[in-house]
Design an enzyme around this catalytic site. Structure first.
Site, PDB file in Angstrom:
ATOM      1  N   GLY A 319       0.931  -1.303  -0.266  1.00 38.35           N
ATOM      2  CA  GLY A 319       0.317   0.465  -0.298  1.00 38.35           C
ATOM      3  C   GLY A 319       1.018   1.253  -0.235  1.00 38.35           C
ATOM      4  N   GLU A 320       0.298   2.334   0.410  1.00 39.89           N
ATOM      5  CA  GLU A 320       1.578   3.624   1.015  1.00 39.89           C
ATOM      6  C   GLU A 320       1.144   4.930  -0.748  1.00 39.89           C
ATOM      7  OE1 GLU A 320       5.223   3.028   1.711  1.00 39.89           O
ATOM      8  OE2 GLU A 320       4.462   2.527   3.860  1.00 39.89           O
ATOM      9  N   GLY A 321       1.236   3.580  -2.096  1.00 43.34           N
ATOM     10  CA  GLY A 321       0.988   4.118  -3.222  1.00 43.34           C
ATOM     11  C   GLY A 321       1.952   3.742  -3.763  1.00 43.34           C
TER      12      GLY A 321
END
Lengths: 354, 354
Positions: A319-321
Site C-alpha cells: 500500500g502507501e501508493g
C-alpha cells in the site's frame, strides 16, 4: 448543490475523437503492428482522458491518505494502531517505501490526514501534511456503522478538495493509503460490491497466521451482518464500513476524473476506494489506471469488477501508493510511445508486405 | 587463451555475503515482512551481483545489436531485409521505440552493427554506431550453417568487447536486437536448448498469418534437420543457427557477468542470446534479470529454462531492447528499496506482534 454533486456533473467519458487520433498515429508507428501492446492501449486511454495528443504527465503526485479503524479492537491486525501516526511521520521524514519509490518515479508524495486516531497538528502547522481529519478513527464496524452519512460525505468531498487543491501543479494522480487494520474494511467493501464469498476475498493483510485469518473472516461476516450496506449506494457502503482514508481515495479519484486527469490506483485498499467511487459514478472508470495486482487474494475480483487489467504484478502488498509510484513510469512510457516514436513515413522505413 | 576463455574465468557466482547482508536489512524495513515482494528479491540479487549494499545502477545503457539473416529467403518475415539498416538509421536519429523508452528510463542507447547486410560505414565514421560487423548477414540456415565456428567465436567476443568498452561509464546493461527474420533462428535455438516442440515455440514474429506461421514451422524443422547442433555446445548452436546479433547479445551478457554488472535481458531474441550464453557458462545466470514476457509463445519456455520470472508482462513483442529499458526503472526501484527505506528502529515505528 453539494461539492460532490457539482463535481459529478463535470465527469465526462474519455474523448473518442482523441482516442481515434491516437490510435491512428499508433497504427502508423515504425514497428510491427501494436508491438508495444499494453503501452499502446494505455496511450489511447491517456489521449482520451486528457483530450490531447501530447498527454501531460510530467508532474506527478502520489496522494497517501491516512486513517484509523475502530475494528482493530477485534484483533484483525498484527500491528498496533499507533503505527498509523508513526508511519505518517515516516512519510514526512522521507523514509518510507512510498518515499523511495516516488523519488525513483519523479513523483511528489502528498500526505493527507483523513482520520488518524492521534493529534498530528504539529505536522499540519509545519505544512508537512494536509489536514482533512474527519474523526479520530472510525467506530468499530463489527458493532455498528463506521461513521455517519454526513461524515462519509465529508470524507469523499475532502478527497475532491485535495484533487482540486493540487490541480494547478499536478498532471497525474496516484492513490495511496495508510491505516492499520484497513484490509478488513476493504475486504468487506469488496464482498459487498463484487458479491464474491468472504473466504475467497480475505487475505493475511500485514501477516496474519492461519488461525488469525479465520478470525478475520469471522469478523468480516459480523461486519456485513450488522451493517447490511446497500451494494448500489457508495456513500452508504462507506458510512457503514469505512474508512476515512478509503472515502478520501474515492473522492480523489472523482476529483481527478472531473479534471480529466489520469489517476493511478494503487493496490487493495485503493481499489476499495475506487469501487466506492465507481458505485457513486461509473464514468470515473475512464480515468482509472490500475497500477498493480496486490498479493491480497481479493484484489483480482476487485479489478475484474472494475474491468481493469493491472500493469504490474510483483507480489507486493504494502500500500502507501507504492504500486502507483512504480506504474507512473509506465504512464510516462506510454506517452513517450505516442509522442516520440516516428511513423514508417517519418523514419523512411519500409512497411510490412500486405 | 582466447578473449572468451579469459572472460569466462572472471565469472563468479553472486556474493552470498552481500546477499545475506541485503536480506538482513530488508527484513528490518518498516513495512510488513517482504511487502515489496519481487523488488526485494531483486534487491538481494543486485547486492549479490555488485558486491555492494549500494548497488550502482544510475548509469544505464541498452545495447541494441543489429544483424541480418539469410533465412529471410525462405519467406519467414513480413518485412523486407532492408528494414534492418533503415531501423539502424532510425535508432541513430532517435525516433525508434527503444529511443523513446530508453529516454524515459534515463538510459543511453548504444547501437552495434554485428552483421547488417548493408554498408553502414557512414554511421561508423560519424561515431553513431559501433562497428563489429562479422559478415553481411548470415547464410540461409534452411540450407546449411549460419556461419563458421570462427565467426561464431568472433560474434561472441565482439559482444564481450562492447561490454568492456562500456565498462567505465555504465553500471547496468540492457540487451536489445534488430534483425529482420530473427524470430526464426531464435525459435530454432529455443527448440534446441529447451527441447520443446517447434509447434509450441513458434510465433507470428512481426505479424504472420496462419498459413505463414505453418510455413515458418516447416522452415524451422528444415533448419534443425540440416544443421543438427549440439544442444550442450553454445558456440556450435550459434554457428549453425545464428545470428550475428544473437552471438553479440550472448557476448554482452558474458562480458557483463565478468564485470559483476547486472544485465537486463529483453525479449525473445535476447533470450536466445542468453540461452547461448548460459550454454557456454551457466554461472552467467547470476547476472541476468529477465525484463518482460514477450508475446512470442516460445518465450515462456525459454524463461523457464533460464529459471527466471520476468518483471513485466505487457503484451509486447518489439525487441530493440524496449522491455529492458522499461525494466530498468524497476532495477532502480529495487535499489531504492534497499538503500532509501528506513528500518523499524530508524523510523521509530512499532513492529508486528509476535
Amino acid at each position: 448543490m453539494s461539492l460532490l454533486g457539482r463535481t459529478l456533473k463535470e465527469i465526462y467519458p474519455q474523448d473518442s475523437g482523441f482516442r481515434d487520433r491516437a490510435k491512428e498515429r499508433l497504427d502508423q508507428l515504425a514497428l510491427p503492428h501494436w508491438a508495444l501492446g499494453d503501452l499502446m492501449d494505455l496511450a489511447i486511454d491517456l489521449a482520451g482522458m486528457t483530450r490531447s495528443m501530447q498527454p501531460p504527465v510530467a508532474r506527478k503526485a502520489v496522494v497517501t491518505m491516512a486513517g484509523d479503524h475502530g475494528v482493530v479492537a477485534e484483533g484483525v491486525s498484527k500491528f498496533p494502531q499507533e503505527v498509523t501516526p508513526q508511519m505518517v511521520y515516516n512519510f514526512v521524514n522521507g523514509g518510507a517505501g512510498i518515499n523511495a519509490l516516488a523519488r525513483q518515479a519523479g513523483a511528489e508524495v502528498v500526505v493527507v490526514d483523513m482520520g488518524v486516531a492521534a493529534d498530528l497538528n504539529d505536522l499540519v502547522k509545519q505544512g508537512k501534511i494536509i489536514n482533512k481529519k474527519v474523526g479520530l478513527g472510525t467506530d468499530n464496524i463489527a458493532k455498528g456503522p463506521a461513521m455517519s452519512h454526513a461524515m462519509a460525505m465529508r470524507a469523499v468531498e475532502s478527497g475532491i478538495d485535495v484533487a482540486m487543491e493540487l490541480a494547478d501543479r499536478i498532471d497525474v494522480f496516484g492513490t495511496g493509503d495508510m491505516g492499520i487494520g484497513n484490509t478488513t474494511p476493504s475486504t468487506a467493501i469488496a464482498a459487498v460490491i463484487t458479491g464474491k464469498p468472504i473466504a475467497e476475498l480475505t487475505g493475511r493483510g500485514t501477516g496474519l497466521d492461519d488461525e488469525q485469518l479465520v478470525h478475520k473472516q469471522e469478523v468480516i461476516k459480523e461486519i456485513l451482518a450488522c451493517n447490511t450496506p446497500d451494494p448500489k449506494n457508495g456513500l452508504d457502503i462507506l458510512a457503514k464500513i469505512g474508512g476515512f482514508e478509503i472515502g478520501g481515495i474515492a473522492g480523489l479519484i472523482i476529483g481527478a476524473a472531473a479534471q480529466r486527469k489520469p489517476v493511478v490506483v494503487d493496490g487493495f485498499i485503493s481499489s476499495a476506494g475506487a469501487l466506492i467511487a465507481l458505485t457513486i459514478e461509473p464514468f470515473v472508470r475512464d480515468y482509472i489506471i490500475c497500477a498493480h495486482r496486490s498479493m491480497e487474494p481479493g484484489h483480482k475480483a476487485m479489478q475484474e469488477k472494475m474491468g481493469c487489467r493491472p500493469l504490474l504484478d510483483l507480489n507486493m502488498r504494502l500500500g502507501e501508493g507504492t504500486g502507483a509510484a512504480l506504474a507512473m513510469n509506465l504512464v510516462e512510457a506510454a506517452v513517450a510511445v505516442l509522442t516520440e516514436i516516428s511513423t514508417f513515413e517519418e523514419a523512411a522505413v519500409a512497411g510490412a508486405d500486405k
